[in-house]
Design a protein around this motif. Structure first.
Motif, short mmCIF file in Angstrom:
data_model
loop_
_atom_site.label_atom_id
_atom_site.label_comp_id
_atom_site.label_asym_id
_atom_site.label_seq_id
_atom_site.Cartn_x
_atom_site.Cartn_y
_atom_site.Cartn_z
N PHE A 289 -7.36 -8.15 0.14
CA PHE A 289 -7.54 -7.10 -0.86
C PHE A 289 -6.51 -7.16 -1.99
CE2 PHE A 289 -9.67 -5.70 2.91
CZ PHE A 289 -10.85 -5.14 2.42
N GLY A 290 -5.65 -8.18 -1.97
CA GLY A 290 -4.67 -8.33 -3.04
C GLY A 290 -3.61 -7.25 -3.06
N ALA A 291 -3.39 -6.60 -1.93
CA ALA A 291 -2.38 -5.54 -1.86
C ALA A 291 -0.99 -6.13 -2.09
CB ALA A 291 -2.43 -4.84 -0.51
N VAL A 292 -0.14 -5.32 -2.66
CA VAL A 292 1.27 -5.67 -2.85
C VAL A 292 2.07 -4.66 -2.03
CG1 VAL A 292 3.16 -5.88 -4.49
CG2 VAL A 292 0.85 -6.62 -5.14
N SER A 293 2.89 -5.17 -1.13
CA SER A 293 3.65 -4.33 -0.22
C SER A 293 5.05 -4.06 -0.75
CB SER A 293 3.76 -5.03 1.13
OG SER A 293 4.55 -4.28 2.03
N VAL B 193 -13.54 0.30 -1.00
CA VAL B 193 -12.86 -0.57 -1.96
C VAL B 193 -13.93 -1.15 -2.87
CG1 VAL B 193 -11.47 -2.64 -2.25
CG2 VAL B 193 -11.02 -1.11 -0.32
N SER B 194 -13.79 -0.93 -4.17
CA SER B 194 -14.74 -1.47 -5.13
C SER B 194 -14.33 -2.89 -5.52
CB SER B 194 -14.79 -0.59 -6.38
OG SER B 194 -15.62 -1.18 -7.36
N GLU C 223 -4.68 -2.88 -7.28
CA GLU C 223 -4.81 -2.97 -8.72
C GLU C 223 -4.91 -1.59 -9.37
OE1 GLU C 223 -8.05 -4.87 -11.74
OE2 GLU C 223 -7.47 -6.09 -10.00
N GLN C 224 -5.65 -0.70 -8.73
CA GLN C 224 -5.72 0.69 -9.18
C GLN C 224 -6.08 1.58 -8.00
OE1 GLN C 224 -9.23 1.67 -11.71
NE2 GLN C 224 -9.56 -0.53 -11.73
N GLY C 225 -5.95 2.87 -8.20
CA GLY C 225 -6.28 3.81 -7.13
C GLY C 225 -5.10 4.11 -6.23
#
Length: 129
Positions: free
Chosen positions: A24-28, A79-80, A47-49
């Motif tokens: 999901f490209g999350a950044v921790s 998740v869109s 990215e947003q939300g």
């Protein structure tokens, strides 16, 4: 007013962090540790939300719900990914990596094209257009 973050108790904090970062490209952020409470957590940003807080603490029992049934309380988050084609691609990517698809891609009555997959700890994620 907006939702700032959602939180999930986890059994394997590092596996969950890696899953959301990879798929999901999350950044921790850096891991927060409270040794007195035996509590650890990460905040995952997208990215947003809203952010997703994943947490682990000694003594938190596993849930006793049937993951295939619906029940009251928070049941999923969505998740869109931007399009019908991307929903299909994303669903197949997760399926081929061994994650269970519990709702095949489809148009819903409320106008979403979506699938439903389990994360590593069987939390439901709707993948939407």
């Amino acid at each position: 007013m907006y939702i700032e973050h959602l939180a999930l108790w986890c059994r394997d904090l590092e596996r969950m962090r890696a899953f959301y970062e990879l798929y999901f490209g999350a950044v921790s952020n850096e891991k927060y540790v409270n040794t007195k409470k035996q509590f650890e957590s990460y905040f995952l940003s997208f990215e947003q939300g809203p952010r997703l807080e994943i947490m682990q603490m000694t003594g938190i029992p596993a849930h006793s719900n049937d993951v295939y049934a619906q029940f009251t309380g928070l049941i999923h988050f969505a998740v869109s990914v931007g399009s019908e084609e991307k929903v299909n691609e994303f669903t197949e990517r997760l399926r081929s990596a061994g994650y269970e698809v519990v709702g095949e891609p489809r148009w819903t009555g409320d106008g979403y094209y979506e699938s439903v997959v389990f994360d590593p700890e069987q939390n439901r994620i709707e993948i939407t257009n």
